[in-house]
Design a protein around this motif. Structure first.
Motif, short mmCIF file in Angstrom:
data_model
loop_
_atom_site.label_atom_id
_atom_site.label_comp_id
_atom_site.label_asym_id
_atom_site.label_seq_id
_atom_site.Cartn_x
_atom_site.Cartn_y
_atom_site.Cartn_z
N PHE A 1 5.33 4.69 12.40
CA PHE A 1 5.57 4.54 10.96
C PHE A 1 6.58 5.56 10.45
CE2 PHE A 1 0.89 2.98 10.56
CZ PHE A 1 1.25 1.74 11.06
N TYR B 1 -4.51 6.04 18.88
CA TYR B 1 -4.14 5.15 17.77
C TYR B 1 -3.38 5.92 16.68
CZ TYR B 1 -4.22 2.83 13.40
OH TYR B 1 -3.81 2.32 12.20
N LEU C 1 0.85 -1.19 0.00
CA LEU C 1 0.00 0.00 0.00
C LEU C 1 0.89 1.24 0.00
CD1 LEU C 1 -2.51 -1.33 2.69
CD2 LEU C 1 -2.78 -1.36 0.20
N LEU D 1 -8.40 6.15 6.40
CA LEU D 1 -8.70 4.75 6.76
C LEU D 1 -9.53 4.63 8.03
CD1 LEU D 1 -5.33 3.09 5.77
CD2 LEU D 1 -7.53 2.84 4.60
N TRP E 1 0.97 4.13 1.39
CA TRP E 1 1.39 4.79 2.64
C TRP E 1 2.39 3.93 3.42
CZ3 TRP E 1 -3.70 3.82 1.25
CH2 TRP E 1 -4.27 2.66 1.79
N ARG E 2 2.61 2.72 2.94
CA ARG E 2 3.63 1.89 3.58
C ARG E 2 4.99 2.07 2.91
NH1 ARG E 2 -0.12 -3.50 4.18
NH2 ARG E 2 -1.08 -2.87 6.14
N VAL F 1 -9.59 -0.11 3.01
CA VAL F 1 -8.41 0.15 2.17
C VAL F 1 -8.80 0.35 0.71
CG1 VAL F 1 -6.32 -0.93 1.25
CG2 VAL F 1 -6.75 -0.95 3.71
N ILE G 1 -1.74 -4.82 12.16
CA ILE G 1 -2.94 -4.35 11.45
C ILE G 1 -3.25 -5.30 10.29
CG2 ILE G 1 -3.87 -2.51 9.99
CD1 ILE G 1 -2.13 -0.55 11.72
N GLU H 1 -4.11 7.56 7.46
CA GLU H 1 -4.80 7.10 8.67
C GLU H 1 -6.14 7.79 8.86
OE1 GLU H 1 -4.14 4.48 10.26
OE2 GLU H 1 -2.11 4.07 9.56
N GLN I 1 2.43 -2.23 11.40
CA GLN I 1 1.77 -2.55 10.11
C GLN I 1 1.39 -4.02 10.08
OE1 GLN I 1 0.69 -0.52 7.97
NE2 GLN I 1 2.08 1.23 7.71
N1 ADE Z 1 -6.08 0.64 8.56
C1 ADE Z 1 -5.66 1.62 9.36
N2 ADE Z 1 -4.36 1.86 9.19
C2 ADE Z 1 -3.95 1.04 8.21
C3 ADE Z 1 -2.72 0.82 7.58
N3 ADE Z 1 -1.68 1.56 7.92
N4 ADE Z 1 -2.67 -0.13 6.64
C4 ADE Z 1 -3.76 -0.85 6.34
N5 ADE Z 1 -4.94 -0.68 6.89
C5 ADE Z 1 -5.04 0.26 7.83
#
Ligand code: ADE
Length: 360
Positions: free
Chosen positions: A132, A124, A26, A44, A28-29, A49, A189, A41, A186
């Protein structure tokens, strides 16, 4: 209950290797930019997603930095958010962007403790950004993570209660990897989203099958424990007991409210305690007409009545109508004599008042 060091090491090793093989790539990762992580975040929190992805991409394209979002017109931000619902979240996000741009020179604070001070950031989200983006070893506990921890470690306390949250937080602090908290969070989650899913998880194919508490005790359906607090509604009921000789005006309750099918009196519900009956006349024109024909006396006692989802505060007034007066009753109301009133099905409260007032 709290796993020891060896268990923690083993848990982390297994979780990380599962994540490296199974996670979804993803966007944002792939970044360490706290602004983009924060955007993801916030989105989400509002959606899944798959649905959130195009929103994330549009926001990043239109507002590549926190300064761009801060300078944006609120209407444009809301327009871009359109379809996600809960628009105050978009307005808060815009506000926070300006806070970061103006008060922090565009740099997000680097610890979860400081991040928590920004508007709209809860535990959270603060922990997610801190781990992250800045590799702070703090656990980010969302719904997925509660589920994974409750099941694997057999945490049976209520995840919605303060004590339960403390217990989960203590286990989570122990579990979070001090070497690579970003991947750990990560992975937790992702593990909850893909493997340890809410309904019918495929435990046969799970890396924790030999050590999972829920699997061993077949409690996947019971964990995590979430005890929803009932929301109690407070209501203020004002009853006018219209009396002519020994006859009372009774009202048959219909519709979807409490006491359906039972009989009560002319009811005027108010938003707050009505100490003065005059304040009720504007709420009910019938009452206003009846008042002209009779004499009102208050029942001094205020009754409290507790139902499963409601707390009632109930006041009564007698309205004596002289035998010579004729009154037109609205639909659903009629006069009943003493014997009939006795026989009618009534809420206990109504029965009690009539007895305490020496009518029955
Ligand atoms: N839901 C909330 N944060 C998330 C993340 N970083 N990756 C995937 N799903 C999520």
């Amino acid at each position: 209950m709290i796993p020891d060091d060896l268990e923690v090491i083993d848990f982390n090793r297994r979780l990380k290797s599962w994540y490296l093989e199974n996670h979804r790539p993803l966007p944002w990762r792939e970044t360490k930019d706290p602004y983009k992580i924060w955007l993801s975040e916030v989105i989400l929190q509002q959606t899944r997603v798959a649905q959130g992805m195009p929103y994330y991409e549009r926001f990043v394209e239109q507002y590549p930095t926190v300064f761009d979002l801060a300078a944006a017109d609120e209407r444009d931000v809301l327009r871009l958010w359109q379809g996600l619902g809960y628009y105050s979240r978009a307005r808060n996000m815009h506000f926070t962007a300006r806070q970061v741009a103006n008060d922090h020179n565009g740099r997000f604070p680097e610890t979860s403790e400081k991040l928590l001070k920004l508007k709209g950031l809860g535990q959270y989200t603060a922990a997610a950004i801190a781990s992250f983006a800045f590799d702070e070893p703090v656990p980010a506990i969302d719904g997925n993570v509660y589920r994974v921890m409750a099941r694997i470690f057999g945490i049976e306390s209520d995840m919605l209660s303060n004590e339960g949250k403390k217990e989960f937080a203590a286990v989570a602090r122990q579990l979070v990897s001090k070497d690579d908290p970003a991947t750990y969070n990560q992975a937790m989650i992702e593990f909850g989203a893909l493997q340890c899913v809410p309904a019918s998880p495929n435990c046969m194919a799970c890396i924790f099958k030999d050590s999972c508490f829920a699997y061993e005790h077949q409690m996947q359906g019971q964990l995590p424990v979430k005890i929803k607090k009932l929301t109690i509604k407070h209501r203020f009921l004002n009853y006018i007991i219209i009396r002519q000789g020994d006859r009372l005006v009774m009202h048959e309750r219909r519709g979807r409210d409490i006491w359906k099918g039972l009989y009560d009196f002319l009811l005027i519900e108010s938003k707050a305690p009505a100490t003065n009956p005059d304040s009720l006349t504007i709420l009910d024109p019938n009452f206003q007409n009846f008042l002209k024909k009779g004499r009102l006396t208050e029942v001094p006692k205020v009754y409290s009545h507790i139902l499963t989802h409601q707390r009632l505060q109930v006041r009564f007034w007698w309205l004596e109508i002289p035998e010579t007066e004729r009154i037109d009753l609205p639909h659903g109301m009629a006069f009943y004599n003493h014997e009939e009133v006795e026989e009618l099905p009534k809420p206990i409260l109504i029965d009690t008042v009539l007895r305490e007032e020496n009518y029955l």
